[in-house]
Design a protein around this motif. Structure first.
Motif, short mmCIF file in Angstrom:
data_model
loop_
_atom_site.label_atom_id
_atom_site.label_comp_id
_atom_site.label_asym_id
_atom_site.label_seq_id
_atom_site.Cartn_x
_atom_site.Cartn_y
_atom_site.Cartn_z
N ALA A 269 52.16 -11.83 -53.63
CA ALA A 269 52.57 -11.67 -55.03
C ALA A 269 53.98 -11.08 -55.14
O ALA A 269 54.43 -10.78 -56.25
CB ALA A 269 51.58 -10.77 -55.76
N GLN A 270 54.67 -10.92 -53.99
CA GLN A 270 56.02 -10.37 -53.93
C GLN A 270 56.07 -8.88 -54.26
O GLN A 270 57.13 -8.35 -54.61
CB GLN A 270 56.98 -11.14 -54.85
N TRP A 271 54.94 -8.18 -54.14
CA TRP A 271 54.91 -6.74 -54.34
C TRP A 271 55.02 -6.08 -52.96
O TRP A 271 54.07 -5.53 -52.42
CB TRP A 271 53.59 -6.32 -55.01
N HIS A 272 56.20 -6.15 -52.39
CA HIS A 272 56.38 -5.76 -51.00
C HIS A 272 56.15 -4.27 -50.77
O HIS A 272 55.53 -3.87 -49.78
CB HIS A 272 57.76 -6.18 -50.52
N ASP A 273 56.67 -3.42 -51.64
CA ASP A 273 56.47 -1.98 -51.46
C ASP A 273 54.99 -1.63 -51.52
O ASP A 273 54.50 -0.80 -50.75
CB ASP A 273 57.24 -1.19 -52.52
N ARG A 274 54.27 -2.27 -52.43
CA ARG A 274 52.83 -1.98 -52.54
C ARG A 274 52.10 -2.48 -51.30
O ARG A 274 51.16 -1.85 -50.83
CB ARG A 274 52.28 -2.64 -53.80
N ALA A 275 52.52 -3.62 -50.79
CA ALA A 275 51.89 -4.15 -49.58
C ALA A 275 52.10 -3.19 -48.42
O ALA A 275 51.17 -2.92 -47.64
CB ALA A 275 52.46 -5.52 -49.26
N LEU A 276 53.32 -2.66 -48.28
CA LEU A 276 53.59 -1.70 -47.21
C LEU A 276 52.77 -0.43 -47.40
O LEU A 276 52.20 0.12 -46.44
CB LEU A 276 55.08 -1.35 -47.19
N THR A 277 52.69 0.06 -48.64
CA THR A 277 51.93 1.27 -48.91
C THR A 277 50.46 1.09 -48.56
O THR A 277 49.84 1.94 -47.91
CB THR A 277 52.07 1.67 -50.39
N LEU A 278 49.89 -0.04 -48.98
CA LEU A 278 48.48 -0.30 -48.70
C LEU A 278 48.22 -0.30 -47.19
O LEU A 278 47.29 0.35 -46.70
CB LEU A 278 48.08 -1.65 -49.29
N ALA A 279 49.03 -1.04 -46.45
CA ALA A 279 48.78 -1.20 -45.02
C ALA A 279 49.02 0.09 -44.25
O ALA A 279 48.18 0.52 -43.44
CB ALA A 279 49.65 -2.33 -44.46
N LEU A 280 50.15 0.72 -44.50
CA LEU A 280 50.51 1.89 -43.69
C LEU A 280 49.72 3.13 -44.08
O LEU A 280 49.44 3.98 -43.23
CB LEU A 280 52.02 2.14 -43.80
N THR A 281 49.34 3.25 -45.34
CA THR A 281 48.48 4.37 -45.73
C THR A 281 47.10 4.21 -45.10
O THR A 281 46.52 5.18 -44.59
CB THR A 281 48.36 4.45 -47.26
N ALA A 282 46.56 3.00 -45.13
CA ALA A 282 45.25 2.76 -44.51
C ALA A 282 45.31 3.01 -43.01
O ALA A 282 44.35 3.51 -42.42
CB ALA A 282 44.79 1.33 -44.79
N ALA A 283 46.45 2.69 -42.38
CA ALA A 283 46.57 2.89 -40.93
C ALA A 283 46.50 4.35 -40.54
O ALA A 283 46.12 4.68 -39.41
CB ALA A 283 47.89 2.29 -40.44
N GLU A 284 46.86 5.23 -41.46
CA GLU A 284 46.88 6.66 -41.17
C GLU A 284 45.63 7.39 -41.66
O GLU A 284 45.55 8.61 -41.56
CB GLU A 284 48.12 7.30 -41.81
N ALA A 285 44.65 6.66 -42.19
CA ALA A 285 43.44 7.30 -42.70
C ALA A 285 42.71 8.03 -41.57
O ALA A 285 42.46 7.45 -40.52
CB ALA A 285 42.52 6.26 -43.33
#
Length: 455
Positions: A269-285
């Motif tokens: 959807a071209q929401w790149h910052d949100r995509a990064l936030t979703l992936a990298l925040t989940a990676a640090e859970a």
């Protein structure tokens, strides 16, 4: 004891400082390492480094947490905080854990053409159900181009409650069916998936005590298929259901995988910052980090997903840095393939992902160089091997290597014919080849099988 804020940090000094730059500057002034600040705030040194350098988007909550740990007074955050808040000159993209759904495309009432199309697809799906799965080697190319539409139609019906449940008395039946559906996905057996997965979802919802984890895994598989078939709207619905069901089941691996799929959809959807936030925040859970080898593998997949998003942003250096981090995670697991259910994670699959990422970053020569380092036989499934060849086809197409592009598409077709015939991305690529230059018998044959023959 909270560190004393540096006397040199005045509100005016921080006025035009980016959030990550502000945290890094104060951390260094106080003589703290990344590991020390990470221990104070619950972040890994790698994630903190990404946040400081702007490689991962900073959320409002993270900025406030770091500011509190470093003793930065609120007035000193200046526009660093404002840049993260909507309506204050910033994009606000990093403030939400999960982005809003796109504008709906599913209508409550259908026009005549859609009704006719729906009846046709339903009839085709019914015929497939009656015929069950064709024997190996049975020619089905004439119908393969329609399989994607049939699969989407039946998944839509199951998700909207129009599917037909199957009565089952065996509590293991649904788990076995889900295992078979994952097998079908790995082998690219779309004719089987078009029957099995929608029926599974309908039946799993209809049992007296639905299994939330099983349903979550089913919806995650549906999400991956819908993304491949370019049905993002239904993909959002499936991924969001998977997330809620995984949370209800208290299963951190399914929660993290749903975040990964939502990140893919946000990227598309071209929401790149949100995509990064979703992936990298989940990676640090923390829950994921406590889940042993599967959790570590899924963390690597999330970092890998973030690398792909960086490539879509045009940040080739950031993409390569994140890919190297994912490769280090894979190497730390001993080099085997883990988490096959979601495609597999290993040093080889990280290299496979690099092919796509280099393509997306705009460098087909690097993409092809990355592909040469992948031995197709070492990939864990036919679906992954088809992915390699289609990525190579896109790279050759970008570079103007027409014959090599066609050869790659034919190789992908040999790996997973039904998937290749059903995918809109392949249809678009083949259509472009037909219109852009000379045709060959191989190209015309492939075009016929994917339904791309000009009218």
């Amino acid at each position: 004891m909270r560190p004393a804020t540096s006397a040199r940090l005045r509100p005016a000094a921080a006025e035009h400082v980016a959030p990550g730059d502000l945290i890094r500057r104060v951390r260094r002034e106080q003589g703290l390492t990344l590991e020390q600040l990470g221990a104070m705030t619950g972040y890994s040194a790698a994630q903190l480094s990404r946040l400081e350098r702007g490689l991962a988007p900073m959320t409002v909550e993270a900025l406030r947490l770091f500011a509190a740990a470093l003793g930065i007074p609120p007035q000193s955050t200046g526009t660093a905080l404002a840049a993260l808040l909507p309506g204050c000159g910033g994009h606000g993209a990093s403030t939400a854990a999960y982005p809003r759904l796109p504008a709906p495309t599913l209508r409550g009432r259908e026009d005549g053409e859609n009704v006719r199309r729906r009846k046709f697809l339903a009839g085709t799906a019914a015929a497939m159900t009656a015929a069950a799965i064709p024997p190996a080697g049975t020619p089905t190319h004439a119908d393969d181009a329609r399989l994607g539409e049939v699969l989407v139609s039946r998944l839509r019906d199951a998700m909207l409650g129009f599917g037909t449940p199957v009565r089952t008395e065996d509590p293991q039946h649904l788990a076995t069916e889900l295992d078979h559906a994952h097998r079908d996905y790995r082998t690219g057996s779309y004719s089987s998936l078009a029957v099995r997965l929608p029926r599974l979802l309908s039946t799993a919802h209809a049992v007296p005590e639905p299994d939330h984890l099983l349903l979550s895994r089913g919806y995650l598989l549906a999400t991956r298929l819908l993304i491949k078939l370019d049905e993002q709207q239904l993909g959002w619905m499936a991924a969001d259901r998977a997330r809620h069901l995984a949370a209800a089941a208290g299963e951190p691996l399914a929660v993290a995988e749903s975040a990964r799929q939502l990140a893919v959809l946000a990227r598309k959807a071209q929401w790149h910052d949100r995509a990064l936030t979703l992936a990298l925040t989940a990676a640090e859970a923390p829950e994921l980090q406590e889940a042993g080898v599967p959790g570590t593998a899924l963390r690597g997949l999330l970092i890998q997903s973030a690398a792909y998003t960086a490539a879509w942003q045009g940040d080739a250096a950031g993409m390569r840095e994140l890919t190297a981090e994912a490769a280090a995670v894979a190497a730390g697991l001993g080099g085997g393939t883990h988490y096959l259910e979601v495609g597999g994670f290993s040093p080889t699959t990280v290299q496979l992902h690099l092919v796509s990422a280099e393509n997306s970053a705009g460098d087909p020569s690097r993409a092809l160089a990355a592909a040469r380092a992948v031995r197709p036989a070492s990939l864990p499934s036919a679906e992954r091997r088809a992915r390699l060849y289609t990525d190579m086809a896109h790279a050759h197409h970008r570079w103007g290597h027409r014959d090599a592009c066609i050869a790659d598409l034919l190789a992908a077709e040999r790996c997973a014919p039904q998937e290749i015939h059903a995918r809109p991305a392949v249809h678009a690529l083949v259509s472009g080849l037909l219109l852009s230059g000379r045709t060959t018998p191989d190209l015309r044959g492939l075009a016929s099988r994917v339904g791309a023959v000009p009218s």
